[in-house]
Design an enzyme around this catalytic site. Structure first.
Site, mmCIF file in Angstrom:
data_model
loop_
_atom_site.group_PDB
_atom_site.id
_atom_site.type_symbol
_atom_site.label_atom_id
_atom_site.label_comp_id
_atom_site.label_asym_id
_atom_site.label_seq_id
_atom_site.Cartn_x
_atom_site.Cartn_y
_atom_site.Cartn_z
ATOM 1 N N CYS B 95 1.053 -1.150 0.061
ATOM 2 C CA CYS B 95 -0.058 0.037 -0.010
ATOM 3 C C CYS B 95 0.947 1.213 0.104
ATOM 4 O O CYS B 95 1.448 1.609 -1.156
ATOM 5 C CB CYS B 95 -0.904 0.150 1.114
ATOM 6 N N HIS B 208 -3.458 -5.598 0.845
ATOM 7 C CA HIS B 208 -2.906 -6.071 2.262
ATOM 8 C C HIS B 208 -2.737 -7.426 2.633
ATOM 9 O O HIS B 208 -3.734 -8.049 3.279
ATOM 10 C CB HIS B 208 -3.502 -5.328 3.248
ATOM 11 N N GLU B 210 -1.056 -8.731 4.625
ATOM 12 C CA GLU B 210 -0.822 -9.038 6.245
ATOM 13 C C GLU B 210 -2.283 -8.752 6.858
ATOM 14 O O GLU B 210 -2.473 -9.027 8.101
ATOM 15 C CB GLU B 210 0.215 -7.864 6.799
#
Lengths: 811, 247
Positions: B95, B208, B210
């Site tokens: 990002c 994302h 994660e």
């Protein structure tokens, strides 16, 4: 404004006798209040001091019209670590895997008036303000929610095109502001509710709720929960964060005035937020608090330095001297009252252990933040401000805070006739006859297209709901927000926090006592439906002018209803916010006089649950055919204040649904235990049984896959059995109710479910099942009617607030 | 045996750094791979030679002043990150980290405002276009396809990938397009969601991973394999045989 007088008299700040009356009016101070100031000080206040009283004695800061009512709310409970009175309430949610205590700080606050004038900054700084209240307690902000009330954005008989466009601009501005602030500061916006009604045109409501996690440190006093009471004579007072500017001057006093066309001129009273600075402040403050050297702290929010200085001193029973020349200023030559009243955002006032200030300030400097000693704690309980070596204000702190005037008995607490007539009005059976099963589908579509039911995709995609990687459920799941709790090492604790915000403005208008009970009960049901045990409440009381009979009655009855429900459901109140004087139209339409908003007490509730990959929270979503659908609880639908009544008649009248608190308590105790037995669960809320059930068949929002719909078939006779006194089909299926929950389970689990309900004395009725065909089917008197779910979903998913369709109209 | 060390850069305004750190420090991974993660500070001009991979996390570094990632690309730590990248060590930008990589020239192109304007937080479907990078070699052949796309969350206002024709052509020829949206999400050229540099050790992506480690009602666990791939690569290249390889 008083500022003009202040600027004229900058030599000795004395108030010329001939200007006193004008000054008091400008500062919104009553003559009787001025007498109290004279008596308290033993002399006449100067202009700076009068300005300080003006903000601290405003309703926003001292709750002068509501404190006596708020005092009646239950605030005690086993989980309460910090009740009302501090920056935020704190509750215990048990221990982490190592046995260290975990605590949750949470609070809700309004930013209604600023939003009406400047929606983006008004709403953004609302989020910023509540997050500061949270991390001031030494809690890491982990989630936020919001409750919004706006006027309609579609043109109609009651809403002109101009007003509709303005409403749309206000809503878009507020949503963008909330998203901008929350996203940047890295706190997920996990939930919220939006309510649209013409009554909020021109006076929208923005309530923001913040939640933080405190990693209890048993080596620190109070587990590391930071209090605001200043302590330790000689300890330095340290100012950290943004520079002080002239923005937000007198914002607290502004929030305690009715809105008018003059309000646009109050724009300097709207603060400008910087979420980037707030993010730095969060990191730096949490690092600083972890040193153990911070004795007390408070953010500078409403009424800025004056409020923080006064409250911290008064709570600590000490005094403070502050040198305004040392306060970092955004522009040169600021006047004393500008320092005192500024509501510049992202600032904190800390009392630091003497000798440790250099170490503490270095922590802030590392994050690129201003930090400097501006004063010290003194024994004599006087709050003194110096400017260019001259003492420009000298006031006993308690006189500003604890001794603020209260107006408890001003108004007759009985129901005004004007309200009684509306509440007692009956449904006109001739004008609005019952619906047939065949007609129900058309009305269901109208309900799903209502801005109060349709899914606000355009709102929620603007909020980062997943940052911090703990979000298990959020707005897209049409359920309470659920976030995993981690320990200091970042390990999952197996616990999760569930949170919801709810308000029932129209029902409150009709019967505030019953509907306030209902609001609390709905919040508790929402939490219990995902599997959480409700623990505690924060409330935001949004009402009109408390000096008028109707708003006062609504406030008093709402608080009474909240009290009874919070006691019955064992969810004490840890604090909240009061926003009065939400009126509009006074100056824009002088013939009608001003009109109060729909009374809108908003409940923020948190609960805790155990969670694992094997035992995730229950969601409302139906995902497979062959499940048995059951209705748990007591179905008691009533038209009053519901969306169906509004759409069908365009009016607001009658009794709202009643609440059986004993049943609600049994229900919320039972629901979390059903996790192993049920596949889906949803509280029956806005739009009644049929609307809530239809929502369960829809796929989750904001997902990429082609939507899959889970067909359902419902036996209307079986629903009827649950509400034998209801003769009308529309009332049975589309009117709101309390005390009811829809549940789906595998057929082989039905016996277990029934046994658990029976043991808990909760009625259960099997009302249908999930089916292969992706339609909604209703069967009554052996006749069936079906509606394709895809069509219903398209309406639901594309007509909500800020959907592209509305955006195009307004731009 | 030396542990694997992952450096997660902390800029003022980063807000996903903790999410990345927590993943590697989770006992499940820390023990299985002998890995630990630590923060690197934005003002540091060097990165310890013992750091095996660097992550530039999401957020609003320096408050997005000028443009997302613009100031970060000029920060002391980015000079050090360039050296790490030149050594062939893995560098991952997620990002805002992806925005830093394009701003600093470690990856070509630029990320503009989403075409429809405004922030987008939703789950998106992605195809995996390059399965041989350090970050993607662990994904099975049957995932990340048109039929079975990966589903990862996005949360950005500036994710509209843009580059000139020649650059886009070169990205495709050199197999540098790693993730593609299966539909037009934000206006990105060629629906590009993530790209790597020519050698394949620097990856930037807007989604994302994660935030997609544990399956819930809001997300898949499709991000897990990206980090597993990285750890497997690091284990096999920098360490003597490690316990997980025999699993």
């Amino acid at each position: 404004m008083g500022a003009a007088v202040l600027e004229k008299n900058q030599t000795d700040f004395a108030i010329p006798p001939q200007e006193l009356a004008e000054c008091l009016q400008a500062f919104n101070i009553r003559p009787a209040e001025y007498d109290l100031i004279l008596a308290g000080l033993g002399r006449a206040p100067n202009l700076n001091e009068l300005a300080m009283f003006s903000v601290l004695w405003s309703e926003h800061c001292c709750y002068k019209h509501s404190k006596h009512l708020l005092k009646t709310l239950p605030t005690e409970g086993a989980c309460i670590l910090q009740g009302p009175g501090e920056n935020a309430g704190v509750i215990s949610v048990g221990n982490d895997v190592d046995g260290k205590p975990l605590a949750i700080a949470f609070k809700i606050e309004s930013h209604n008036h600023p939003t009406a004038v400047e929606p983006f900054q008004g709403a953004a700084t609302g989020v910023g303000g509540i997050l500061r209240d949270i991390f001031t307690m030494n809690a890491r902000p982990i989630a936020s929610l919001n409750a919004l009330r706006f006027g309609p954005f579609a043109e109609s008989a009651t809403t002109s095109k101009e007003i509709a466009q303005r409403n749309q601009q206000l809503l878009r501005g507020a949503v963008n502001g909330i998203g901008h602030y929350g996203n940047c500061v890295g706190v997920p916006t996990i939930g919220g509710e939006i309510f649209i009604d013409p009554n909020f045109s021109g006076n929208p409501l923005v309530n923001a709720m913040g939640i933080g996690l405190i990693m209890g440190d048993t080596t620190l006093p109070s587990l590391g929960i930071l209090a605001s009471g200043a302590k330790g004579v000689g300890n330095p007072v340290v100012y950290v964060g943004a520079e002080t500017g002239k923005d937000g001057m007198g914002g607290a006093a502004f929030a305690s005035k009715e809105l008018s066309s003059q309000s646009a001129k109050d724009r300097p009273a709207v603060q400008v937020g910087d979420p980037f600075l707030e993010k730095l402040l969060i990191e730096a403050c949490l690092e600083a608090f972890a040193t153990g050297f911070i004795v007390a702290g408070q953010d500078m929010g409403a009424a800025g330095l004056t409020c923080s200085g006064a409250e911290m001193s008064a709570k600590g029973g000490v005094g403070m001297t502050i040198d305004l020349d040392k306060v970092p200023a955004r522009e040169p030559n600021m006047l004393p009252h500008e320092y005192l009243l500024s509501e510049s955002q992202e600032r904190m006032l800390l009392v630091v252990e003497r000798g440790k200030e250099a170490e503490v300030m270095a922590l802030f400097h590392r994050w690129g933040l201003a930090a400097c000693v501006v004063g010290e704690v003194v024994a004599e309980p006087r709050l003194k401000f110096f400017h260019h070596g001259q003492c420009v204000a000298d006031v006993p702190p308690a006189l500003l805070t604890d001794d603020a005037p209260l107006y408890p008995e001003a108004i007759d607490p009985s129901e005004p006739d004007s309200l009684r007539v509306i509440r007692e009005k009956q449904w006109d059976e001739t004008a609005y006859p019952d619906l047939t099963v065949a007609d129900i589908g058309d009305w269901l579509k109208k309900m799903l297209a209502s801005p109060n039911i349709a899914f606000p995709t355009g709102v929620f995609h603007g909020y980062d709901r997943h940052v911090r990687n703990n979000t298990v459920l959020s707005s897209e799941n049409n359920a309470s927000g659920v976030i995993r709790l981690r320990d200091t090492q970042g390990r999952l604790t197996g616990k999760a926090l569930a949170a919801t915000v709810d308000g029932r403005s129209r029902e409150i208008y009709l019967n505030a006592y019953e509907a306030a009970k209902g609001t609390v009960a709905e919040s508790a049901r929402n939490l219990a439906c995902v599997g959480a045990t409700p623990l505690a409440v924060t409330n935001n009381l949004n009402f009109g002018d408390p000096e008028k009979p109707e708003p006062y009655y609504h406030i008093a009855q709402s608080v009474r209803g909240m009290k009874d429900a919070c006691l019955a459901l064992n969810t004490p109140v840890t604090g909240g916010n009061v926003s009065l004087y939400n009126e509009r139209g006074g100056a824009t339409d002088s013939t009608k006089g001003s009109q109060a908003i729909l009374p809108s007490p908003v409940i923020g509730m948190v609960g805790v649950m155990n969670i694992s990959e094997e035992a995730p929270p229950i969601t409302p979503r139906l995902k497979e055919p062959g499940l048995i659908l059951c209705l748990l609880g007591q179905l008691a639908p009533a038209f009053g204040g519901g969306e169906y009544q509004w759409l069908r008649t365009g009016q607001l009248f009658g009794e709202p649904p009643t609440v059986d608190l004993a049943l609600e308590k049994r229900l919320i105790d039972l629901l979390p235990t059903l996790q192993p037995v049920v596949k889906a669960m949803q509280d029956v809320s806005s739009g009644g049984v049929l609307t809530s059930l239809t929502e369960m068949t829809f796929p989750p929002a904001l997902q990429p896959a082609t939507p899959v719909f889970q067909g359902v078939s419902i036996d209307v006779e079986a629903v009827k059995v649950q509400a034998s006194s209801i003769s009308r089909l529309d009332q049975l299926l589309l009117a709101d109710t309390h005390g009811s929950v829809l549940v789906a389970c595998d057929s082989d689990k039905l016996a277990t479910l029934k046994a658990q309900c029976k043991a808990a004395t909760i009625p259960l009725a099997v009302i249908g099942q999930t089916v292969e065909d992706p339609t909604l089917t209703l069967t009554l008197n052996e006749q069936s009617h079906s509606w394709p779910l895809e069509e219903l979903y398209t309406i639901y998913a594309t007509t909500g607030p800020l959907s592209p369709a509305h955006e195009e109209c307004a731009s | 045996m030396a542990r694997l060390r992952i450096g997660v850069v902390r800029f003022p305004g980063s807000n996903c750094e903790q999410d990345c750190l927590e993943f590697f420090n989770d006992p499940e991974w820390a023990d299985a791979y002998g890995v630990s993660a630590e923060y690197l500070w934005h003002q540091s001009g060097t990165i310890d030679a013992g750091i095996d991979a660097v992550i530039l996390p999401g957020g609003f570094s320096y408050g997005d002043t000028l443009r997302s990632g613009a100031l970060a690309s000029l920060s002391p730590i980015l000079r050090a990150v360039k050296e790490v990248a030149a050594q062939g060590k893995p560098v991952l930008g997620i990002c805002n980290g992806f925005q830093m990589l394009t701003e600093s020239g470690l990856l070509p192109g630029a990320l503009q405002l989403n075409r429809q304007g405004g922030f987008l937080c939703e789950a998106v479907a992605l195809t995996l276009e390059n399965r041989s990078t350090f970050f993607t070699q662990g994904y099975s052949a049957s995932t990340g396809t048109e039929e079975a796309p990966l589903v990862l969350p996005i949360a950005h206002a500036e994710g509209n990938y843009t580059a000139d024709e020649a650059t886009l052509e070169a990205l495709h020829v050199n197999n540098q397009v790693v993730f593609q949206y299966t539909s037009d999400i934000n206006g990105s050229a060629g629906n590009i969601a993530g790209i790597c540099n020519k050698p394949g050790n620097v990856l930037g992506l807007m989604p994302h991973p994660e935030r997609a480690l544990y399956p819930t009602a809001t997300t898949t666990a499709d991000g897990r394999k990206l980090f597993e791939s990285l750890l497997q690569h690091l284990s096999s290249h920098t360490l003597a045989p490690c316990s997980f390889l025999s699993k």
